[in-house]
Design a protein around this motif. Structure first.
Motif, mmCIF file in Angstrom:
data_model
loop_
_atom_site.group_PDB
_atom_site.id
_atom_site.type_symbol
_atom_site.label_atom_id
_atom_site.label_comp_id
_atom_site.label_asym_id
_atom_site.label_seq_id
_atom_site.Cartn_x
_atom_site.Cartn_y
_atom_site.Cartn_z
ATOM 1 N N ASN B 3 54.335 65.057 8.013
ATOM 2 C CA ASN B 3 54.904 64.405 9.182
ATOM 3 C C ASN B 3 55.559 65.482 10.039
ATOM 4 O OD1 ASN B 3 55.750 62.095 10.788
ATOM 5 N ND2 ASN B 3 57.813 62.594 10.103
ATOM 6 N N VAL B 4 55.231 65.498 11.318
ATOM 7 C CA VAL B 4 55.768 66.514 12.222
ATOM 8 C C VAL B 4 56.535 65.823 13.354
ATOM 9 C CG1 VAL B 4 55.194 68.400 13.800
ATOM 10 C CG2 VAL B 4 53.878 68.099 11.694
ATOM 11 N N GLU B 5 57.773 66.229 13.526
ATOM 12 C CA GLU B 5 58.610 65.706 14.598
ATOM 13 C C GLU B 5 58.846 66.809 15.623
ATOM 14 O OE1 GLU B 5 58.912 61.871 13.115
ATOM 15 O OE2 GLU B 5 59.809 62.621 14.977
ATOM 16 N N GLN B 6 58.704 66.474 16.898
ATOM 17 C CA GLN B 6 58.811 67.474 17.963
ATOM 18 C C GLN B 6 59.860 67.032 18.972
ATOM 19 O OE1 GLN B 6 55.000 68.513 19.644
ATOM 20 N NE2 GLN B 6 55.878 69.603 21.375
ATOM 21 N N LYS B 22 61.222 72.573 19.709
ATOM 22 C CA LYS B 22 61.432 72.647 18.270
ATOM 23 C C LYS B 22 60.625 71.588 17.529
ATOM 24 C CE LYS B 22 66.099 74.457 18.837
ATOM 25 N NZ LYS B 22 67.540 74.332 18.503
ATOM 26 N N CYS B 23 60.157 71.960 16.352
ATOM 27 C CA CYS B 23 59.422 71.029 15.494
ATOM 28 C C CYS B 23 59.928 71.127 14.067
ATOM 29 C CB CYS B 23 57.925 71.325 15.530
ATOM 30 S SG CYS B 23 57.144 70.884 17.089
ATOM 31 N N THR B 24 59.954 69.989 13.394
ATOM 32 C CA THR B 24 60.248 69.970 11.964
ATOM 33 C C THR B 24 59.054 69.369 11.238
ATOM 34 O OG1 THR B 24 61.303 67.798 12.097
ATOM 35 C CG2 THR B 24 62.727 69.720 12.355
ATOM 36 N N TYR B 25 58.847 69.810 10.009
ATOM 37 C CA TYR B 25 57.750 69.280 9.224
ATOM 38 C C TYR B 25 58.274 68.849 7.858
ATOM 39 C CZ TYR B 25 57.636 74.005 7.131
ATOM 40 O OH TYR B 25 57.961 75.179 6.513
ATOM 41 N N SER B 26 57.494 68.021 7.180
ATOM 42 C CA SER B 26 58.009 67.425 5.943
ATOM 43 C C SER B 26 57.385 68.011 4.677
ATOM 44 C CB SER B 26 57.764 65.907 5.961
ATOM 45 O OG SER B 26 56.383 65.625 6.028
ATOM 46 N N TYR B 88 52.997 70.619 25.591
ATOM 47 C CA TYR B 88 52.895 71.531 24.456
ATOM 48 C C TYR B 88 52.961 70.730 23.160
ATOM 49 C CZ TYR B 88 53.501 75.316 27.755
ATOM 50 O OH TYR B 88 53.323 76.202 28.800
ATOM 51 N N PHE B 89 52.047 71.036 22.251
ATOM 52 C CA PHE B 89 52.005 70.372 20.952
ATOM 53 C C PHE B 89 52.193 71.395 19.843
ATOM 54 C CE2 PHE B 89 50.616 66.158 22.076
ATOM 55 C CZ PHE B 89 49.889 66.320 23.250
ATOM 56 N N CYS B 90 53.041 71.048 18.887
ATOM 57 C CA CYS B 90 53.095 71.828 17.663
ATOM 58 C C CYS B 90 52.236 71.122 16.622
ATOM 59 C CB CYS B 90 54.525 71.966 17.157
ATOM 60 S SG CYS B 90 55.314 70.395 16.688
ATOM 61 N N ALA B 91 51.888 71.820 15.580
ATOM 62 C CA ALA B 91 51.102 71.232 14.499
ATOM 63 C C ALA B 91 51.428 71.966 13.205
ATOM 64 C CB ALA B 91 49.607 71.296 14.799
ATOM 65 N N ALA B 92 51.141 71.305 12.109
ATOM 66 C CA ALA B 92 51.367 71.907 10.795
ATOM 67 C C ALA B 92 50.215 71.518 9.881
ATOM 68 C CB ALA B 92 52.692 71.424 10.206
ATOM 69 N N GLN B 105 54.442 65.039 18.615
ATOM 70 C CA GLN B 105 54.195 64.056 19.665
ATOM 71 C C GLN B 105 54.028 64.685 21.043
ATOM 72 O OE1 GLN B 105 56.653 64.118 17.488
ATOM 73 N NE2 GLN B 105 56.806 62.171 16.413
ATOM 74 N N GLY B 106 54.350 65.945 21.173
ATOM 75 C CA GLY B 106 54.167 66.633 22.444
ATOM 76 C C GLY B 106 55.448 66.748 23.253
ATOM 77 N N THR B 107 55.549 67.826 24.038
ATOM 78 C CA THR B 107 56.665 68.054 24.957
ATOM 79 C C THR B 107 56.102 68.324 26.335
ATOM 80 O OG1 THR B 107 58.116 68.968 23.254
ATOM 81 C CG2 THR B 107 58.600 69.567 25.554
ATOM 82 N N ILE B 108 56.542 67.544 27.314
ATOM 83 C CA ILE B 108 56.127 67.772 28.692
ATOM 84 C C ILE B 108 57.089 68.782 29.307
ATOM 85 C CG2 ILE B 108 55.728 66.745 30.956
ATOM 86 C CD1 ILE B 108 55.361 64.039 29.490
ATOM 87 N N LEU B 109 56.581 69.984 29.578
ATOM 88 C CA LEU B 109 57.397 71.040 30.182
ATOM 89 C C LEU B 109 57.104 71.115 31.673
ATOM 90 C CD1 LEU B 109 59.289 73.518 30.047
ATOM 91 C CD2 LEU B 109 57.257 74.910 29.562
ATOM 92 N N THR B 110 58.152 71.040 32.459
ATOM 93 C CA THR B 110 58.029 71.191 33.910
ATOM 94 C C THR B 110 58.867 72.377 34.346
ATOM 95 O OG1 THR B 110 57.796 68.788 34.158
ATOM 96 C CG2 THR B 110 58.298 70.065 36.143
ATOM 97 N N VAL B 111 58.221 73.323 35.013
ATOM 98 C CA VAL B 111 58.916 74.501 35.526
ATOM 99 C C VAL B 111 58.991 74.376 37.036
ATOM 100 C CG1 VAL B 111 58.944 77.004 35.666
ATOM 101 C CG2 VAL B 111 58.030 75.880 33.613
#
Lengths: 114, 113
Positions: B3-6, B22-26, B88-92, B105-111
């Motif tokens: 399980n990955v939380e972002q 940041k992401c955490t994994y289980s 941006y997506f993290c994965a494990a 779940q993804g992070t929408i980055l706006t610059v």
């Protein structure tokens, strides 16, 4: 090289209809997989294959079938489409074991089930 | 299973600032952590990855750090530019797991310029 090619790019289906999403790769990668992408849920693995003739289920396999008769092709079949299958579908490949788990995505197929 | 939380789900920064996701994994067995960038209507593309035998990896303005003990990893983008705007997506997963990855779940980055 084309890399990973998905067809169709866009499709609208009626509930209950069946269809096949095509995925073809010309990189001679052994490993292929299908992911679906839904808002707020990232990408979830549907099915994957480690080589011709071998397939296995991922996280969300219900309602989908796959087959792998050749190294190049990995079609995804929707047996009886449901609105919950409205999503963007990505085919992905991975090269051999020595390159680790770096996966490469196709351009995606946008599917709407009404 | 894994399980990955972002976090965060959205991030807004001014051009030139730094951004951190940041992401955490289980699953403590996971040993491979890639990051993907997805522009609107495009496919996810790998931007950087790290294996569990290292704690940090850098590629120009992008870096990833990994804390195995705490089971979290982070993406750092310095000197952000408007073209960094994307999801941006993290994965494990496992280094040898045949294309099986669990994504955040993804992070929408706006610059903002």
């Amino acid at each position: 090289n084309a890399g990973v090619t998905q067809t169709p790019k866009f499709q609208v289906l009626k509930t209950g209809q069946s269809m096949t999403l095509q995925c073809a790769q010309d990189m001679n990668h052994e490993y292929m997989s299908w992911y679906r992408q839904d808002p707020g849920m990232g990408l979830r693995l549907i099915h994957y294959s480690v080589g011709a003739g071998i397939t296995d289920q991922g996280e969300v396999p219900n309602g989908y079938n796959v087959s792998r008769s050749t190294t190049e092709d990995f079609p995804l079949r929707l047996l009886s489409a449901a609105p919950s299958q409205t999503s963007v579908y990505f085919c992905a490949t991975r090269s051999d074991h020595s390159s680790g788990n770096t996966i490469y995505f196709g351009e995606g197929s946008w599917l709407t089930v009404v | 299973g894994e399980n990955v939380e972002q976090h965060p789900s959205t991030l807004s920064v001014q051009e030139g600032d730094s951004a951190v996701i940041k992401c955490t994994y289980s699953d403590s067995a996971s040993n491979y952590f890639p990051w993907y960038k997805q522009e609107l209507g495009k496919r996810p593309q790998l931007i950087i990855d790290i294996r569990s035998n290292v704690g940090e990896k850098k590629d120009q303005r992008i870096a990833v750090t990994l804390n195995k003990t705490a089971k979290h990893f982070s993406l750092h983008i310095t000197e952000t530019q408007p073209e960094d705007s994307a999801v941006y997506f993290c994965a494990a997963g496992l280094w040898t797991s045949y294309g099986k990855l669990t994504f955040g779940q993804g992070t929408i980055l706006t610059v903002h310029p």
